[in-house]
Design a protein around this motif. Structure first.
Motif, short mmCIF file in Angstrom:
data_model
loop_
_atom_site.label_atom_id
_atom_site.label_comp_id
_atom_site.label_asym_id
_atom_site.label_seq_id
_atom_site.Cartn_x
_atom_site.Cartn_y
_atom_site.Cartn_z
N GLY A 19 0.72 -1.24 -0.21
CA GLY A 19 0.02 -0.03 0.10
C GLY A 19 0.56 1.11 0.03
N ALA A 20 2.49 1.35 -0.09
CA ALA A 20 2.85 1.97 -0.04
C ALA A 20 2.94 2.84 -1.48
N LEU A 21 3.12 4.82 -1.73
CA LEU A 21 3.08 5.28 -2.51
C LEU A 21 4.53 5.95 -2.47
N LEU A 22 5.56 5.22 -3.33
CA LEU A 22 6.33 6.17 -3.58
C LEU A 22 6.55 7.68 -4.71
N ALA B 74 -4.63 6.28 -5.07
CA ALA B 74 -4.94 5.20 -4.21
C ALA B 74 -5.06 4.11 -4.62
N PRO B 75 -3.67 3.34 -4.63
CA PRO B 75 -4.13 1.52 -4.84
C PRO B 75 -4.98 0.64 -5.22
N ALA B 76 -6.03 1.11 -4.20
CA ALA B 76 -7.01 -0.21 -3.59
C ALA B 76 -7.53 0.06 -2.90
N ASP B 77 -8.99 -0.44 -2.56
CA ASP B 77 -9.50 0.13 -1.30
C ASP B 77 -8.91 0.37 -0.23
N GLY B 78 -9.18 1.36 1.20
CA GLY B 78 -8.46 0.91 2.09
C GLY B 78 -9.43 2.36 2.98
N VAL B 79 -8.15 2.20 4.18
CA VAL B 79 -7.75 3.87 5.12
C VAL B 79 -6.13 4.08 4.53
N LEU B 80 -6.17 5.61 5.02
CA LEU B 80 -5.16 6.34 4.32
C LEU B 80 -3.95 6.22 6.23
N ALA B 81 -3.33 5.58 6.35
CA ALA B 81 -3.27 5.35 7.13
C ALA B 81 -1.86 6.28 7.31
N GLU B 82 -0.66 6.48 6.07
CA GLU B 82 0.23 7.90 6.99
C GLU B 82 0.13 8.24 5.52
N LEU B 83 1.06 10.03 5.41
CA LEU B 83 0.66 10.56 4.97
C LEU B 83 1.93 11.93 5.20
N ARG B 84 2.64 10.84 4.83
CA ARG B 84 4.81 11.81 5.01
C ARG B 84 5.39 13.05 4.09
N VAL B 85 4.06 13.53 3.05
CA VAL B 85 4.77 14.77 2.72
C VAL B 85 3.43 16.05 2.86
N ALA B 86 4.35 17.46 3.07
CA ALA B 86 2.76 18.46 3.43
C ALA B 86 2.60 19.53 1.14
N PRO B 87 2.22 19.95 1.35
CA PRO B 87 2.33 20.82 0.35
C PRO B 87 3.80 21.74 0.61
N GLY B 88 4.35 22.24 -0.58
CA GLY B 88 5.42 22.50 -1.07
C GLY B 88 6.87 21.95 -0.60
N GLU B 89 6.57 21.13 -0.35
CA GLU B 89 7.87 20.13 -0.14
C GLU B 89 8.73 19.24 -1.29
N VAL C 56 10.40 16.44 -3.41
CA VAL C 56 10.52 14.92 -3.28
C VAL C 56 11.64 14.83 -4.44
N GLU C 57 12.36 13.17 -4.21
CA GLU C 57 12.88 12.48 -5.21
C GLU C 57 11.96 11.09 -5.63
N PRO C 58 12.65 10.80 -6.63
CA PRO C 58 11.57 9.33 -6.88
C PRO C 58 12.22 8.49 -5.69
N GLY C 59 10.85 7.87 -5.62
CA GLY C 59 11.14 6.74 -4.12
C GLY C 59 10.88 7.09 -3.54
N THR C 60 10.88 7.73 -2.90
CA THR C 60 10.23 8.89 -1.60
C THR C 60 9.17 8.84 -1.61
N LEU C 61 9.02 7.92 -0.02
CA LEU C 61 7.34 7.39 0.15
C LEU C 61 6.40 8.45 0.94
N LEU C 62 5.91 8.36 -0.12
CA LEU C 62 4.36 10.11 -0.04
C LEU C 62 3.58 9.67 0.95
#
Length: 647
Positions: free
Chosen positions: A574-577, A615-630, A632-638
């Motif tokens: 469920g990780a979004l990179l 979202a890759p599938a139905d579920g609950v957004l458990a973590e949000l690691r970034v905020a507007p203005g940040e 990010v590089e490829p592969g950063t966990l979002l």
């Protein structure tokens, strides 16, 4: 007796292929050239080709190519006496044009008042309506009867700040999103709504006017093949237009130019409905990206004419030359159409096209490019790498030749839209002139379908070439047991993992799991395979774990995988990179929200475009690691979405 102002040193306030294009004409005319460059562009081809170059400290457009005061100072410091804006950046800024003129420099563009008159699409439409040019009126309060509706930025173009709305309930959110994007791109968040005409064509007329009252309509172009409202394939003349419609378009364009006292090169853009009616969209008060197709069918050098008009000369005659033959241009973008046009960055290891003539006039194939082998593709600028232009006696011949040139190109590095361009040019609907602005969407399944079987043979060729490379590098006394097959794993660009097996016998290499494929010859760089009666060469190039396999009919990009995968290298499903380097613009969900597959969770901006992360599938957004203005590089966990389905 008046003295004519002769330009001796021209600064191009731009970068990449348009800067190189203008420099090319300057060299023919004996005009010295000055480039400007950001820090990432310090080693770019346009900088090396100029007679002088001035650094604009910084990386982003806002810090460099959009700083008009820095560019004017650069021109004065380098001894330039004129400024050409190219396209994009400050090319349609009346304020910048005034600053150039105030500094005593020649502005190679229309009068600032004409730029300002067309600077707002809403104001421009009112002017055009008063001049008798057909327009689509703005919708103050769209209703269900008006759907579908197009939301557009009033102060810019290039697809930014533009949204198609088919459900009235979506309109407020899409207006807000368009406002935000327009504000970032153009400094104005003004947007408006107008009717969207499905099945319409985007047709434009090239204009050229001098300061002595002559206005030319220099032919027309069809620019209907678009993605995200940005042009991908353009051609001249626009095919299939009835004579009265073509004449009406040219007359309307000339009326538009005369209504605002236009001088220089510009383009009047129209939406052509299926019933033959046309409506003014906007006027681009600059040279267009697609100007080469007009040059190809008229024999004109539009940049040379821009410079002549800026020097006060008259156009060479009351009417432009007639068009002859047909020309088609394809824009090669660093992006992946299969992944929602996701932009691609990184090193362009190899960039070779079979182009007979890269200069202005003579060859049937022309390349206008801002990159070369070894260039770094960064997220700071537009994703266009190059334009490939073909001219021929007929449209069918031009399309066939252009598709072949693109298919044979060696493009090693970030993903590109090359395969989509080839398929579009060969598509029956394109050949039959069934063009409209939704063409790429309508035919997306065919244009982006995987090449069944091709990746497997390419992987085999890559493995056999590598085996030959290893053999030549091993000590001469080494022998392999013929009974021991070897395997090699690759990942194709569509994510498919491929494993090929081969063995070395006394007769040479053999494919262990391709009994129908015969190896004809193999070197570290070239493998020849025969399948049935068909023999085909595969050119193989390796750059670290990246492998590119080229044939005369297409190319395959592969990533070599380790023989034994690392069991610890696992990612939460469920990780979004981050798929690309970019800036987080906004988040559209919060931790704890229940989300559904495909629901947008956040928006990234890269290469002047917005990209939704879903979202890759139905579920609950458990973590949000970034905020507007940040950044990010490829592969950063979002973010992380936890599935609600039972394990």
């Amino acid at each position: 007796m008046s003295t004519q102002m002769l330009i001796t040193n021209l600064l191009v306030a731009n970068r990449g292929e348009i800067a190189r294009r203008v420099f090319r004409t300057c060299r023919e005319l004996g005009i010295a050239t000055t480039a400007v460059h950001s820090d990432p562009d310090a080693g770019a081809p346009h900088v090396r080709e100029a007679d002088a170059a001035v650094r604009l400290p910084g990386a982003t457009p806002a810090d460099t190519y959009l700083r008009g005061e820095l560019i004017v100072r650069a021109a004065l410091a380098a001894g330039a006496d004129a400024v050409h804006p190219g396209y994009g950046f400050l090319s349609e800024s009346a304020e910048f044009a005034r600053a150039v003129l105030a500094a005593g420099l020649v502005w190679v563009g229309p009068p600032p008042a004409a730029i300002a008159a067309m600077g707002s699409k809403t104001a421009a439409k009112r002017l055009m309506a008063a001049a008798g040019v057909p327009v689509l009126g703005a919708l103050d309060r769209p209703t269900e009867a008006d759907l579908p509706v197009l939301v557009k930025a009033a102060a810019g173009g290039g697809g930014r700040g533009m949204r198609v709305v088919r459900d009235l309930a979506d309109l407020p959110a899409e207006i807000d999103a368009a406002r935000a994007e327009a504000g970032r791109a153009f400094g104005s968040d003004e947007v408006f709504c107008e009717r969207y005409l499905p099945g319409g064509r985007h047709v434009e007329v090239q204009l050229l006017a001098d300061a002595h009252g002559t206005v030319w309509a220099v032919g027309d172009r069809d620019c209907s093949l678009q993605r995200r409202h940005q042009k991908v394939i353009e051609e001249a003349p626009a095919p299939g237009l009835p004579a009265d419609v073509r004449a009406g378009l040219h007359a309307a364009a000339v009326n538009a130019a005369r209504a605002i006292g236009y001088v220089g090169a510009g383009t009047a853009e129209f939406l052509l409905a299926q019933d033959g009616r046309f409506f003014f969209l906007e006027m681009n008060t600059r040279l267009q990206v697609e100007h080469p197709v007009t040059e190809a069918v008229t024999g004109l050098d539009l940049v040379a004419l821009q410079l002549a008009v800026a020097e006060g000369e008259k156009l060479p005659g009351p009417t432009p030359p007639p068009t002859a033959g047909h020309a088609i241009e394809a824009r090669l973008y660093a992006e992946d159409p299969v992944r929602d046009w996701q932009p691609a960055t990184g090193t362009l290891y190899g960039f070779e096209l079979a182009v007979e003539h890269t200069e202005f006039a003579d060859g049937p194939v022309r390349l206008d490019s801002g990159v070369e082998s070894g260039s770094e593709i960064t997220p700071h600028y537009d994703a266009m790498l190059a334009k490939v232009i073909v001219r021929a006696p007929t449209r069918a011949a031009a399309a066939r030749r252009l598709a072949d040139v693109l298919a044979r190109a060696r493009i090693h590095g970030p993903a590109t839209n090359r395969e989509l361009l080839v398929r579009a040019l060969r598509h029956p609907a394109f050949r039959a002139e069934r063009l409209h602005t939704g063409f790429l969407t309508e035919h997306a399944a065919e244009l982006t379908a995987p090449d069944t079987g091709g990746a497997g043979r390419a992987a085999l060729a890559a493995a056999l070439a590598e085996a030959e490379a290893r053999r030549t590098a091993l000590p001469s006394g080494w022998r392999n047991l013929p009974s021991q097959p070897r395997s090699k794993r690759y990942r194709a660009s569509d994510g498919e993992e491929l494993e090929v097996r081969y063995r070395r016998t006394r007769a040479g290499l053999e494919a262990d799991d391709h009994p129908d494929v015969e190896l004809v010859d193999a070197t570290p760089d070239l493998v020849v395979l025969r399948q049935g009666a068909v023999q085909r060469p595969y050119s193989v190039a390796r750059y670290g774990d990246r492998v590119y396999v080229d044939t005369p009919i297409g190319s395959t990009a592969l990533t070599a995988l380790p023989r034994f995968p690392d069991p610890t290298a696992r990612t939460d499903p469920g990780a979004l990179l981050a798929p690309m380097p970019g800036t987080v613009l906004r988040t559209t969900a919060a931790v704890g929200d229940t989300v559904t597959a495909g629901q947008p969770l956040l928006v990234l901006e890269a290469m002047k475009m917005e990209h939704r992360v879903t979202a890759p599938a139905d579920g609950v957004l458990a973590e949000l690691r970034v905020a507007p203005g940040e950044q990010v590089e490829p592969g950063t966990l979002l973010a992380v979405v936890k599935s609600t389905e039972p394990a």
